[in-house]
Design an enzyme around this catalytic site. Structure first.
Site, PDB file in Angstrom:
ATOM      1  N   HIS A   1       0.804  -1.219   0.000  1.00 24.31           N
ATOM      2  CA  HIS A   1       0.000   0.000   0.000  1.00 24.31           C
ATOM      3  C   HIS A   1       0.842   1.276   0.000  1.00 24.31           C
ATOM      4  O   HIS A   1       0.643   2.170  -0.824  1.00 24.31           O
ATOM      5  CB  HIS A   1      -0.920   0.032   1.227  1.00 24.31           C
ATOM      6  CG  HIS A   1      -1.855  -1.123   1.319  1.00 24.31           C
ATOM      7  ND1 HIS A   1      -2.350  -1.785   0.225  1.00 24.31           N
ATOM      8  CD2 HIS A   1      -2.422  -1.740   2.390  1.00 24.31           C
ATOM      9  CE1 HIS A   1      -3.163  -2.753   0.612  1.00 24.31           C
ATOM     10  NE2 HIS A   1      -3.219  -2.735   1.918  1.00 24.31           N
TER      11      HIS A   1
ATOM     12  N   LYS B   1      -0.808  -0.277  14.345  1.00 28.71           N
ATOM     13  CA  LYS B   1      -2.080  -0.619  14.985  1.00 28.71           C
ATOM     14  C   LYS B   1      -2.119  -0.004  16.383  1.00 28.71           C
ATOM     15  O   LYS B   1      -1.096   0.374  16.936  1.00 28.71           O
ATOM     16  CB  LYS B   1      -2.251  -2.135  15.051  1.00 28.71           C
ATOM     17  CG  LYS B   1      -2.375  -2.772  13.665  1.00 28.71           C
ATOM     18  CD  LYS B   1      -2.733  -4.232  13.741  1.00 28.71           C
ATOM     19  CE  LYS B   1      -2.911  -4.825  12.341  1.00 28.71           C
ATOM     20  NZ  LYS B   1      -4.060  -4.225  11.622  1.00 28.71           N
TER      21      LYS B   1
END
Length: 511
Positions: free
Chosen positions: A265, A363
């Site tokens: 990504h 995260k």
């Protein structure tokens, strides 16, 4: 007399605008149809395409999985997934049309009889639904299962290209674990399917806001003169998630944030940000410019100083008490897998020489956000007193990918008063407030492109290998350097990531 048609003429004929592209007769076969990706993304995307009138009456959807299901059981699974996750409203007439082409094939990847049944099912759909022998095989399965599946497709004649028909294969990331495994994976797939029939899915490239980066850059003259190292001090590309790993321990541990997000990504976002203007938006032209950028991109010489990694700890995230990574179910107590990864890379070409690109993903961050931020150099001379500009920050142009899609420009403006006080302000473009149309999900666009055979948004093997060449030296160094630094949930990462930018006189944006 009819006025001349010109691309800037407001009186141009509306018929000149491009009509929606509608897929031709075809069958989509999903391997791994019982997984989360299929239930939450793929099957709802198929329905949304049908609901928008972008699938033909001659369309088939085949599920292949190791379940003792009949077709009606699979149809109920599709129905429930669509009702729960589809973007568009549920319409019974659309569902009934889609239902006519739904089939299920129970089986195992190593079982010849299962693939004989699959071939018979495709032949039946070609006749009953007039799907024309056009078949797309979506491998929503672990990479370790690619070889038996494509081998079976070849063995049973389902990968053959016949006159007037096509056969394509769709691969989900990860595209290997490193450069060597990526090449091995490609060798397996390319031994059965030619390069033009292989579609590697990077769902980020299907997002409207990612595609708008190209429109923003190349449709507007005002930004091009400053889109270079004369004005840009550095670039920050961020993908932050507020959640932990959830139930993905089996996949995530040993993979980590860098392999999961940066290799695909974020390096793709870098390529779109840094690439030169293509001659056109045809797949070959886009591919050439992206490959040039990735080929010019290198990892830092001092990896310890210019990269950072971390693991989230347990604690309170807002009002919720959450587990640390090492406390998650299925994670070994001595795991060194990173949940925070930040790296500096440099693009060695004339436009970007000397401009560091910082890529980070993590995260358990304070919020979910993906953005590309160009930070600009300060003005060479400020004709103000020092106290006038105390509240003046850095000029920035921020392309917000998700969830608050849009573009922000940050610049200095005078505070209304008798004194010359300059303060940082924002100017925002918001997708939701500017367009009445809702953006399609990325998988809608990508599945439609597969069925159309349109490859601009799909990374090719060359891009995959170049990305691994950038990341592999960093991963190898991290493997030698012990345990990642801990960081509290709901914070913006470990201290070593702050130090990494501070060495250059920069600081991370807090979106």
């Amino acid at each position: 007399m009819t006025p001349p048609v010109h691309r800037n003429n407001p009186l141009r004929n509306p018929a000149d605008y491009r009509l929606p592209r509608i897929a031709g007769p075809s069958v989509l076969v999903i391997f791994g149809v019982t997984g989360d990706l299929s239930r939450k993304k793929l099957m709802p995307a198929v329905y949304d395409l049908a609901n928008r009138g972008l699938l033909p009456p001659g369309f088939g959807l085949v599920g292949f999985a190791r379940r003792d299901w009949e077709t009606q059981d699979f149809a109920k699974e599709v129905h429930d997934s669509v009702k729960q996750h589809a973007r568009t409203e549920f319409r019974e007439e659309v569902w009934q049309q889609l239902l006519e082409g739904i089939r299920f094939v129970p089986g195992r990847f190593d079982d010849d009889e299962s693939f004989v049944r699959l071939k018979e099912t495709l032949r039946d759909l070609d006749e009953s639904q007039a799907t024309g022998g056009n078949h797309a095989f979506y491998l929503s399965i672990p990479p370790s299962s690619f070889e038996p599946v494509v081998s079976q497709l070849k063995k049973h004649g389902m990968a053959e290209r016949r006159e007037g028909q096509w056969s394509r294969v769709v691969i989900e990331k990860p595209f290997g674990h490193d450069l060597e495994s990526a090449r091995e994976l490609d060798a397996v797939v390319s031994s059965v399917f030619p390069a033009e029939s292989v579609f590697r899915i990077d769902h980020y490239l299907g997002k409207e806001t990612v595609q708008n980066m190209l429109a923003f850059r190349f449709a507007n003259q005002m930004f091009e003169p400053i889109w270079n190292n004369n004005y840009v001090s550095h670039v920050q590309i961020t993908m932050a998630e507020s959640i932990g790993i959830g139930g993905r321990a089996g996949y995530y541990d040993g993979v980590g944030a860098a392999r999961d997000v940066i290799q695909n990504h974020l390096l793709q976002l870098l390529a779109l940000t840094a690439m030169e203007e293509p001659n056109s938006f045809e797949a070959a032209q886009l591919r050439v410019e992206k490959q040039k950028v990735l080929a010019a991109t290198r990892a830092p010489a001092d990896i310890d100083a210019h990269t950072a990694r971390g693991q989230y700890l347990g604690g309170w995230q807002g009002a919720e008490k959450v587990k640390g990574y090492l406390e998650e179910d299925g994670i070994p107590a001595d795991s060194t897998t990173e949940t925070y990864a930040a790296i500096r890379v440099d693009v060695d070409n004339r436009r970007w020489a000397g401009v560091p690109f910082y890529l980070r993903t993590a995260k358990r961050m304070p919020r979910r956000v993906t953005e590309v931020a160009l930070q600009f150099k300060p003005a060479p001379h400020l004709p103000f007193n020092a106290s006038d500009t105390e509240a003046l920050g850095t000029n920035a142009l921020v392309m917000r990918i998700q969830p608050d899609e849009g573009i922000t420009m940050r610049f200095g403006a005078k505070v209304p008063s008798t004194q010359m006080e300059i303060r940082e302000v924002s100017m925002d473009f918001d997708y939701g407030g500017s367009f009445t149309e809702s953006s399609p999900e990325a998988y809608e666009r990508l599945i439609l492109d597969v069925l159309l055979g349109d490859p601009p948004l799909f990374p090719q093997q060359e891009e995959v290998e170049l990305s691994w060449q950038i990341l592999d030296p960093i991963l190898e160094r991290w493997a030698e350097s012990g345990t990642p630094e801990g960081y509290a949930p709901g914070t913006w990462g470990p201290q070593n990531s702050v130090d990494m930018l501070a060495r250059q006189g920069f600081s991370w944006r807090r979106p």
